[in-house]
Scaffold this motif. Structure first.
Motif, PDB file in Angstrom:
ATOM      1  N   ILE A  27      10.259  -3.656  -1.026  1.00 24.93           N
ATOM      2  CA  ILE A  27       9.562  -2.491  -0.434  1.00 24.93           C
ATOM      3  C   ILE A  27       8.037  -2.739  -0.877  1.00 24.93           C
ATOM      4  CG2 ILE A  27       9.650   0.029  -0.718  1.00 24.93           C
ATOM      5  CD1 ILE A  27      12.596  -0.157  -1.630  1.00 24.93           C
ATOM      6  N   ASP A  28       7.275  -2.360   0.041  1.00 24.36           N
ATOM      7  CA  ASP A  28       5.736  -2.394   0.102  1.00 24.36           C
ATOM      8  C   ASP A  28       5.271  -0.877  -0.105  1.00 24.36           C
ATOM      9  OD1 ASP A  28       5.424  -5.337  -0.321  1.00 24.36           O
ATOM     10  OD2 ASP A  28       5.524  -5.467   1.707  1.00 24.36           O
ATOM     11  N   TYR A  29       4.669  -0.518  -1.091  1.00 24.67           N
ATOM     12  CA  TYR A  29       4.449   0.885  -0.778  1.00 24.67           C
ATOM     13  C   TYR A  29       2.797   0.967  -0.523  1.00 24.67           C
ATOM     14  CZ  TYR A  29       8.532   1.978  -3.378  1.00 24.67           C
ATOM     15  OH  TYR A  29       9.959   1.946  -3.637  1.00 24.67           O
ATOM     16  N   HIS A  30       2.436   1.811   0.625  1.00 24.53           N
ATOM     17  CA  HIS A  30       1.253   2.005   1.177  1.00 24.53           C
ATOM     18  C   HIS A  30       0.892   3.595   0.639  1.00 24.53           C
ATOM     19  CE1 HIS A  30       1.256  -1.890   3.320  1.00 24.53           C
ATOM     20  NE2 HIS A  30       2.421  -1.312   3.468  1.00 24.53           N
ATOM     21  N   ASP A  31      -0.176   3.821  -0.346  1.00 21.98           N
ATOM     22  CA  ASP A  31      -0.404   5.227  -0.450  1.00 21.98           C
ATOM     23  C   ASP A  31      -1.434   5.683   0.481  1.00 21.98           C
ATOM     24  OD1 ASP A  31      -2.976   4.294  -1.250  1.00 21.98           O
ATOM     25  OD2 ASP A  31      -2.812   4.269  -3.458  1.00 21.98           O
ATOM     26  N   ARG A  58       3.302   5.792   2.788  1.00 24.32           N
ATOM     27  CA  ARG A  58       4.537   5.214   3.891  1.00 24.32           C
ATOM     28  C   ARG A  58       4.909   3.935   3.213  1.00 24.32           C
ATOM     29  NH1 ARG A  58       3.345   0.717   7.034  1.00 24.32           N
ATOM     30  NH2 ARG A  58       1.067   0.038   7.179  1.00 24.32           N
ATOM     31  N   GLU A  59       5.908   3.538   3.375  1.00 27.82           N
ATOM     32  CA  GLU A  59       6.686   2.056   2.979  1.00 27.82           C
ATOM     33  C   GLU A  59       7.027   1.364   3.879  1.00 27.82           C
ATOM     34  OE1 GLU A  59       6.155   5.358   0.690  1.00 27.82           O
ATOM     35  OE2 GLU A  59       8.041   5.564   1.879  1.00 27.82           O
ATOM     36  N   GLN A  60       6.846   0.005   3.778  1.00 26.59           N
ATOM     37  CA  GLN A  60       7.448  -0.995   4.538  1.00 26.59           C
ATOM     38  C   GLN A  60       8.396  -1.712   3.864  1.00 26.59           C
ATOM     39  OE1 GLN A  60       5.547  -1.134   7.638  1.00 26.59           O
ATOM     40  NE2 GLN A  60       6.835  -2.856   8.461  1.00 26.59           N
ATOM     41  N   VAL A  61       9.530  -1.616   4.482  1.00 26.38           N
ATOM     42  CA  VAL A  61      10.940  -2.210   3.978  1.00 26.38           C
ATOM     43  C   VAL A  61      11.412  -3.587   4.738  1.00 26.38           C
ATOM     44  CG1 VAL A  61      13.159  -1.575   2.989  1.00 26.38           C
ATOM     45  CG2 VAL A  61      11.065   0.036   3.099  1.00 26.38           C
TER      46      VAL A  61
END
Length: 262
Positions: A27-31, A58-61
Motif C-alpha cells: 500500500i502506497d499512501y499519497h497525502d 489516496r492510496e495505491q494498492v
C-alpha cells in the motif's frame, strides 16, 4: 429496532506478517500535499490556488483478492463443484456469481481455541461443540470457527497458528445445508507448514487443502482472516459478508460484521 454491529474483519495493512512473503499486500499512501502538484498542473493553476495547497488523499494498492478478510468462491477450490449433487458436477461459481442470500444469514460460532495448532478438525469435534452450545444447525447458517490464530494476526507465527477444518468436517457442515463458513486463521485448512511436515513423514497427498477440496463435492464459500470472534456469543447474531464484485474472480474482499438486534 435497536441494533449493534461488531466488526469481525482485519484491517488491510502492509508491513505485518498477514500472509507468506509472496502474498503480502503493498500500500502506497499519497497525502493531500503529494497529489496537489499534478492536479494543479492538469487544471493549469498554481498550487496556492488550491485550499492550503491541498488536493486529495489516496492510496495505491497492490494486493491479491485473498489479502485481508475475504470470501473465497467455489472457483478458488476447483474448476468444478457439486460433483456429489449433479452427475459430472458443474462449473464452479466465481465470486461475482455467488448468491448474495448466502452472505447475510444467522451466524453460529464454534470455539476451537483450545485445539492445538495444526489439528485437523473432524465431524465429531463439530458435533461436540454444537452440543455444548445447544445449537441445531439450520440450512444457510454461517458457521465461523474461532481458533488460536485469531490472537496472532500480524505476528510472525500467524500463518502457522490455529487448527484447520478437515474435509470430513467441512462436508458434514455442507450436508446440513451450510453454504458459507469462516475462520480467523490464514486458511480454512491446517497451516501449510503442518501439511508439509506430514507429507515429509509419509502422509497421503490427499491431505493437501482437504477442507477446501470439499467444495468440489458440494459448492460453498468460506471467509478467511476473520477477527475478534472471541467477542461473539455462540449464536443469536447475523453475519454480513458481501464480497467485492471482482469480475470472474476467485475471491472478493469483505468487511464482515456480526449484527445483533438488541
Amino acid at each position: 429496532m435497536p441494533r449493534r454491529i461488531i466488526d469481525i474483519s482485519v484491517p488491510l495493512k502492509a508491513g505485518i506478517k498477514s500472509d507468506p512473503p509472496w502474498a503480502l499486500p503493498k500500500i502506497d499512501y499519497h497525502d493531500h500535499k503529494m497529489t496537489a502538484p499534478p492536479i494543479a498542473e492538469y487544471f493549469g493553476i498554481s498550487l496556492d490556488q488550491l485550499p492550503e495547497g491541498n488536493y486529495a488523499a489516496r492510496e495505491q494498492v497492490q494486493i491479491s483478492t485473498h489479502a485481508g478478510t475475504h470470501l473465497d468462491a467455489p472457483y478458488h477450490f476447483f474448476p468444478r463443484q457439486d460433483e456429489r449433487l449433479t452427475p459430472g458436477g458443474r462449473p464452479s461459481l466465481r465470486i461475482d456469481e455467488v448468491p448474495l442470500d448466502w452472505c447475510f444469514q444467522p451466524g453460529v460460532k464454534l470455539d476451537f481455541r483450545a485445539l492445538p495448532d495444526g489439528y485437523t478438525v473432524q465431524p465429531e469435534d463439530v458435533q461436540r461443540e454444537l452440543a455444548r452450545i445447544g445449537h441445531s444447525l439450520q440450512p444457510l447458517e454461517i458457521v465461523v470457527v474461532n481458533t488460536r490464530a485469531g490472537s496472532r494476526y500480524g505476528e510472525d507465527d500467524y500463518i502457522d497458528a490455529g487448527c484447520g477444518m478437515g474435509k470430513a468436517a467441512t462436508l458434514w457442515l455442507l450436508e446440513q445445508g451450510v453454504r458459507v463458513t469462516g475462520t480467523d486463521a490464514w486458511s480454512w485448512d491446517v497451516p501449510f507448514s503442518v501439511t508439509k511436515q506430514r507429507l515429509a513423514e509419509g502422509a497421503d497427498p490427499g491431505i493437501i487443502w482437504e477442507g477446501h477440496r470439499a467444495g468440489r463435492e458440494i459448492g460453498y464459500c468460506h471467509i478467511e482472516k476473520l477477527h475478534n470472534l472471541e467477542a461473539l456469543p455462540s449464536d443469536g447474531f447475523m453475519v454480513a459478508c458481501f464480497p467485492v464484485k471482482v469480475h470472474r474472480g476467485s475471491a472478493g474482499w469483505t468487511r464482515a460484521v456480526a449484527i445483533f438486534q438488541d
